[in-house]
Design a protein around this motif. Structure first.
Motif, PDB file in Angstrom:
ATOM      1  N   VAL A 105       0.829  -1.204   0.000  1.00 13.71           N
ATOM      2  CA  VAL A 105       0.000   0.000   0.000  1.00 13.71           C
ATOM      3  C   VAL A 105       0.869   1.263   0.000  1.00 13.71           C
ATOM      4  CG1 VAL A 105      -1.785   1.244   1.278  1.00 13.71           C
ATOM      5  CG2 VAL A 105      -1.779  -1.256   1.241  1.00 13.71           C
ATOM      6  N   LEU A 109      -2.260   5.351   1.868  1.00 13.54           N
ATOM      7  CA  LEU A 109      -3.202   4.284   2.236  1.00 13.54           C
ATOM      8  C   LEU A 109      -4.339   4.077   1.235  1.00 13.54           C
ATOM      9  CD1 LEU A 109      -3.624   4.660   6.119  1.00 13.54           C
ATOM     10  CD2 LEU A 109      -1.720   3.738   4.808  1.00 13.54           C
ATOM     11  N   LEU A 111      -5.924   2.162  -1.527  1.00 10.81           N
ATOM     12  CA  LEU A 111      -5.816   0.911  -2.279  1.00 10.81           C
ATOM     13  C   LEU A 111      -6.123   1.124  -3.760  1.00 10.81           C
ATOM     14  CD1 LEU A 111      -7.216  -1.716   0.234  1.00 10.81           C
ATOM     15  CD2 LEU A 111      -4.986  -1.766  -0.874  1.00 10.81           C
ATOM     16  N   ARG A 115      -3.408   0.092  -6.506  1.00  8.74           N
ATOM     17  CA  ARG A 115      -3.718  -0.930  -7.513  1.00  8.74           C
ATOM     18  C   ARG A 115      -3.554  -0.392  -8.928  1.00  8.74           C
ATOM     19  NH1 ARG A 115      -8.246  -3.388  -3.346  1.00  8.74           N
ATOM     20  NH2 ARG A 115      -6.844  -4.987  -2.544  1.00  8.74           N
ATOM     21  N   CYS A 146      -1.242  -7.993   1.968  1.00 11.93           N
ATOM     22  CA  CYS A 146      -1.728  -6.836   1.212  1.00 11.93           C
ATOM     23  C   CYS A 146      -0.992  -5.544   1.587  1.00 11.93           C
ATOM     24  CB  CYS A 146      -3.230  -6.676   1.450  1.00 11.93           C
ATOM     25  SG  CYS A 146      -4.012  -5.380   0.481  1.00 11.93           S
ATOM     26  N   ALA A 147      -0.728  -5.355   2.862  1.00 11.85           N
ATOM     27  CA  ALA A 147      -0.152  -4.073   3.297  1.00 11.85           C
ATOM     28  C   ALA A 147       1.262  -3.866   2.776  1.00 11.85           C
ATOM     29  CB  ALA A 147      -0.156  -3.985   4.829  1.00 11.85           C
ATOM     30  N   VAL A 153      -4.605  -9.485  -4.538  1.00 16.58           N
ATOM     31  CA  VAL A 153      -4.859 -10.513  -3.526  1.00 16.58           C
ATOM     32  C   VAL A 153      -5.843 -11.609  -3.923  1.00 16.58           C
ATOM     33  CG1 VAL A 153      -4.226  -9.160  -1.492  1.00 16.58           C
ATOM     34  CG2 VAL A 153      -6.521  -8.926  -2.459  1.00 16.58           C
ATOM     35  N   THR A 154      -6.532 -11.446  -5.050  1.00 15.09           N
ATOM     36  CA  THR A 154      -7.437 -12.526  -5.472  1.00 15.09           C
ATOM     37  C   THR A 154      -7.176 -12.880  -6.933  1.00 15.09           C
ATOM     38  OG1 THR A 154      -9.258 -11.164  -6.318  1.00 15.09           O
ATOM     39  CG2 THR A 154      -9.262 -11.635  -3.945  1.00 15.09           C
ATOM     40  N   GLN A 157      -9.201 -10.576  -9.330  1.00 14.81           N
ATOM     41  CA  GLN A 157      -8.567  -9.261  -9.443  1.00 14.81           C
ATOM     42  C   GLN A 157      -7.327  -9.343 -10.324  1.00 14.81           C
ATOM     43  OE1 GLN A 157      -6.558  -8.339  -5.896  1.00 14.81           O
ATOM     44  NE2 GLN A 157      -6.423  -6.122  -6.252  1.00 14.81           N
TER      45      GLN A 157
ATOM     46  N   TRP B 180     -10.532  -5.059   4.872  1.00 14.74           N
ATOM     47  CA  TRP B 180      -9.955  -3.880   4.197  1.00 14.74           C
ATOM     48  C   TRP B 180      -9.257  -4.213   2.876  1.00 14.74           C
ATOM     49  CZ3 TRP B 180      -4.676  -2.749   3.287  1.00 14.74           C
ATOM     50  CH2 TRP B 180      -3.784  -3.725   3.753  1.00 14.74           C
ATOM     51  N   TRP B 181      -8.708  -5.411   2.731  1.00 17.98           N
ATOM     52  CA  TRP B 181      -7.914  -5.834   1.585  1.00 17.98           C
ATOM     53  C   TRP B 181      -8.782  -6.193   0.377  1.00 17.98           C
ATOM     54  CZ3 TRP B 181      -9.694 -10.362  -0.144  1.00 17.98           C
ATOM     55  CH2 TRP B 181     -10.527 -11.058   0.752  1.00 17.98           C
ATOM     56  N   PRO B 183     -10.803  -6.457  -2.838  1.00 22.88           N
ATOM     57  CA  PRO B 183     -11.017  -5.597  -4.012  1.00 22.88           C
ATOM     58  C   PRO B 183     -12.500  -5.299  -4.235  1.00 22.88           C
ATOM     59  CG  PRO B 183      -9.535  -7.413  -4.538  1.00 22.88           C
ATOM     60  CD  PRO B 183     -10.087  -7.696  -3.173  1.00 22.88           C
ATOM     61  N   TRP B 204      -4.325  -2.375  10.772  1.00 18.21           N
ATOM     62  CA  TRP B 204      -3.441  -3.483  10.382  1.00 18.21           C
ATOM     63  C   TRP B 204      -1.998  -3.002  10.531  1.00 18.21           C
ATOM     64  CZ3 TRP B 204      -4.397  -8.472   8.381  1.00 18.21           C
ATOM     65  CH2 TRP B 204      -3.270  -9.129   7.882  1.00 18.21           C
ATOM     66  N   VAL B 206       2.037  -2.812  10.479  1.00 21.11           N
ATOM     67  CA  VAL B 206       3.103  -3.190   9.554  1.00 21.11           C
ATOM     68  C   VAL B 206       4.435  -3.027  10.246  1.00 21.11           C
ATOM     69  CG1 VAL B 206       4.247  -2.630   7.390  1.00 21.11           C
ATOM     70  CG2 VAL B 206       1.751  -2.443   7.566  1.00 21.11           C
ATOM     71  N   GLY B 221      -1.777   1.942  11.490  1.00 24.86           N
ATOM     72  CA  GLY B 221      -1.431   0.930  10.496  1.00 24.86           C
ATOM     73  C   GLY B 221      -1.779   1.307   9.077  1.00 24.86           C
ATOM     74  N   ALA B 222      -2.091   0.296   8.279  1.00 27.95           N
ATOM     75  CA  ALA B 222      -2.198   0.455   6.819  1.00 27.95           C
ATOM     76  C   ALA B 222      -3.620   0.672   6.307  1.00 27.95           C
ATOM     77  CB  ALA B 222      -1.598  -0.778   6.136  1.00 27.95           C
ATOM     78  N   ILE B 223      -4.602   0.671   7.207  1.00 27.93           N
ATOM     79  CA  ILE B 223      -5.995   0.743   6.750  1.00 27.93           C
ATOM     80  C   ILE B 223      -6.510   2.186   6.752  1.00 27.93           C
ATOM     81  CG2 ILE B 223      -8.354  -0.111   7.081  1.00 27.93           C
ATOM     82  CD1 ILE B 223      -7.231  -2.432   8.678  1.00 27.93           C
ATOM     83  N   ASP B 224      -7.138   2.575   5.665  1.00 29.24           N
ATOM     84  CA  ASP B 224      -7.829   3.870   5.615  1.00 29.24           C
ATOM     85  C   ASP B 224      -9.207   3.679   6.248  1.00 29.24           C
ATOM     86  OD1 ASP B 224      -9.023   6.267   5.071  1.00 29.24           O
ATOM     87  OD2 ASP B 224      -8.498   6.297   2.940  1.00 29.24           O
TER      88      ASP B 224
END
Lengths: 272, 272
Positions: A105, A109, A111, A115, A146-147, A153-154, A157, B180-181, B183, B204, B206, B221-224
């Motif tokens: 990330v 922050l 995503l 991406r 992911c971080a 991640v899928t 995707q 959060w991860w 998509p 999350w 890191v 952490g890494a989450i918005d």
């Protein structure tokens, strides 16, 4: 031979040098290696190519290029030179599949922005790789990464990215550890079809001994690997199946014992 | 009051007993508690209800029932009595949301069979919960917990389950750490709409310091998180926002300091 599709990623026998690994694989009747940039570079390109040729070991994949977003493991940003060098190394030792690690990330922050940077980064690398005859493998990593390592991640995707490019130049990599949990797994593999250009296996240990080194030998964990191999094969993949294990206990064992165990278990715990 | 929606899950102040937690929340002007079955049972149902009433603290959620597949934390299988007791406890202290933990993979490693068992288990519990006025909250846990704790791992998959039932009895729980991860996050939250009945937040960290205790205070952490809160609110959720943190370093701190930090950070790191 039931192990004719077996490949060993060099990280699985981490205690061995590149040369020891190639000699070890040949000794165990294993015909494929998943190589890493560092050990190959250290050993020397021409020597590496000759060593592989002399032992009849082919390159199933090269790990890795990418980090198009977030931080590189060296702490820096996107390293165009390192990515092109990884392409060169892959071609030089006769490989044609180079794994991409998307990167984590962004500092902001976001995503969506992280991406988007992955797609841009791959698009920029494709012409160089195509000219070298190297296909870029887009790999979803487990969402727990992911971080820091992969905003991709899928499988679906990743396929959304892969399908933007010519199948001759960009494909999908599937690793059981990364995708086994996905409720959309079977549908995504069917969707992928012949866009699958890499398949790696290891098991998910219970409990996970470490936030990133929780991978076990096939058969030692919670993943029904033969079921996934069946779906990957049904999609049309016929290439090598690479055993890649990040696990400090496995690394502490005699690599010859690890290889013997992998060879013995391969028909039962990996093949359909 | 910018913290009027703030709830604290008791695990966040793990060093405190149920009584200490309720008194502590009231002291910090926090009006909601996410309770756990064990501490409430230990303190006594009637005393707990009276303590909450006396301090003006309401129950945002009860944790937990479930384990419809795989092993219970106690090592046994599906425990119908424990699940019904969790329903009773929730109602007895004035709560109306009981979190479900689906449970992990069956011994046969079949994810489809494990997932079918979750639907069956919820269906069986619904009439009992409905009679008690308790809604069951289906929560996707992070895919890193798929093997041992929850074969339910994405919002869309959880919604597929939730939508089988009457909205009055079964809803969706969203936890930033778990989702959060994804998509498909924004689309899934929009799809969820007013089926969202629980919202938990934490960050999350890191790197992740531990395979399961890697959760941090919002903002660390890494989450918005504010972006996710915005999407949850836009879906129609207006309930309490519960801060739930599993982290040994946080647990080692003075709980009063942790609560002060959460209160101070809530408007900036949690609210939209």
């Amino acid at each position: 031979m039931s192990v004719e599709r077996l490949a060993i990623n060099q990280i699985t026998v981490k205690a061995w040098s590149f040369e020891e690994t190639v000699r070890g694989l040949a000794r165990h009747g294993i015909g494929w290696i998943g190589a890493w940039v560092g050990p190959v570079e250290e050993y020397g390109l021409e020597r590496a190519a000759a060593l592989l040729r002399d032992h009849g070991v082919r390159v199933s994949s090269m790990c890795r290029a990418g980090f198009f977003t977030g931080k590189n493991p060296d702490g820096g940003g996107l390293d165009h030179d390192a990515n092109r060098r990884a392409v060169d190394l892959t071609a030089a030792i006769g490989g044609d599949v180079l794994y991409m690690v998307s990167g984590g990330v962004h500092d902001d922050l976001s995503l969506p922005r992280s991406r988007a940077a992955v797609v841009e980064g791959i698009a920029e690398l494709v012409p160089y790789a195509a000219a070298a005859g190297v296909r870029l493998a887009v790999e979803p990593l487990h969402p727990m990464m992911c971080a820091e390592r992969s905003v991709t991640v899928t499988l679906d995707q990743s396929l959304d990215i892969v399908e933007r490019f010519d199948p001759a130049h960009v494909g999908l990599a599937v690793d059981t550890y990364n995708v086994w949990w996905d409720p959309g797994l079977d549908a995504a593999l069917a969707r992928a079809g012949d866009r699958i250009i890499g398949y790696q296996v290891c098991d998910w240990l219970v409990p996970q001994p470490h936030p990133t080194f929780g991978r076990g030998l096939p058969g030692d964990g919670a993943i029904d690997i033969p079921a996934i191999t069946r779906a990957v094969d049904a999609a049309g993949f016929t290439g090598p199946i690479e055993v890649e294990i990040f696990n400090e206990k496995v690394w502490a064992r005699d690599p010859d014992d690890v290889l013997a165990a992998v060879v013995a278990g391969f028909p039962h715990h990996v093949l359909p």
